[in-house]
Design an enzyme around this catalytic site. Structure first.
Site, mmCIF file in Angstrom:
data_model
loop_
_atom_site.group_PDB
_atom_site.id
_atom_site.type_symbol
_atom_site.label_atom_id
_atom_site.label_comp_id
_atom_site.label_asym_id
_atom_site.label_seq_id
_atom_site.Cartn_x
_atom_site.Cartn_y
_atom_site.Cartn_z
ATOM 1 N N ALA A 143 0.821 -1.213 0.000
ATOM 2 C CA ALA A 143 0.000 0.000 0.000
ATOM 3 C C ALA A 143 0.851 1.258 0.000
ATOM 4 O O ALA A 143 1.868 1.339 0.689
ATOM 5 C CB ALA A 143 -0.919 0.011 1.215
ATOM 6 N N CYS A 144 0.394 2.235 -0.774
ATOM 7 C CA CYS A 144 1.001 3.569 -0.767
ATOM 8 C C CYS A 144 -0.138 4.583 -0.835
ATOM 9 O O CYS A 144 -1.304 4.222 -0.815
ATOM 10 C CB CYS A 144 1.979 3.745 -1.927
ATOM 11 S SG CYS A 144 1.223 3.812 -3.570
ATOM 12 N N GLY A 145 0.193 5.839 -0.936
ATOM 13 C CA GLY A 145 -0.813 6.892 -0.934
ATOM 14 C C GLY A 145 -1.904 6.703 -1.971
ATOM 15 O O GLY A 145 -3.084 6.757 -1.658
ATOM 16 N N LEU B 189 -3.413 3.323 0.842
ATOM 17 C CA LEU B 189 -3.383 3.194 2.299
ATOM 18 C C LEU B 189 -4.789 3.248 2.894
ATOM 19 O O LEU B 189 -5.091 2.542 3.840
ATOM 20 C CB LEU B 189 -2.509 4.290 2.922
ATOM 21 C CG LEU B 189 -1.007 4.046 2.897
ATOM 22 C CD1 LEU B 189 -0.259 5.312 3.295
ATOM 23 C CD2 LEU B 189 -0.616 2.896 3.797
#
Length: 97
Positions: free
Chosen positions: A8-10, A41
């Site tokens: 997960a990232c932004g 996220l």
């Protein structure tokens, strides 16, 4: 047995792609079959329960539903990346015991 990793990232696109690629290459070199799925996220809590490991590029304080969690920011910066990869491997291998 294939391990399933949620990365997960932004926005769930650019940085998670870089991190997912590094994880998959490292695990393949170490004889671990793994699939990665990328997400934002903000979507982690609703998806993570079906995965063997969560790796994020930013701090995550939501519910991981018992899924092991590794902060993977170092895979972007390069600082401490080897330790992070070792932590990821250890988290997956420990599940097989």
């Amino acid at each position: 047995m294939t391990k399933h990793i949620l990365v997960a990232c932004g926005n769930g696109i650019a940085t998670s792609t870089v991190v997912a690629t590094k994880i998959k290459e490292y695990l393949k070199e170490n004889g671990i079959d793994a699939d990665t799925t990328q997400t934002r996220l903000t979507e982690v809590s609703s998806k993570v329960a079906n995965y063997d490991l969560l790796v994020t590029t930013g701090q995550f304080s939501g519910d991981t539903h018992g899924t092991p969690y590794v902060l993977g920011l170092s895979l972007l910066t390069g600082i401490g990346a080897e330790k992070t990869l070792a932590d990821i491997k250890a988290a997956l291998v420990n599940q097989e015991v």
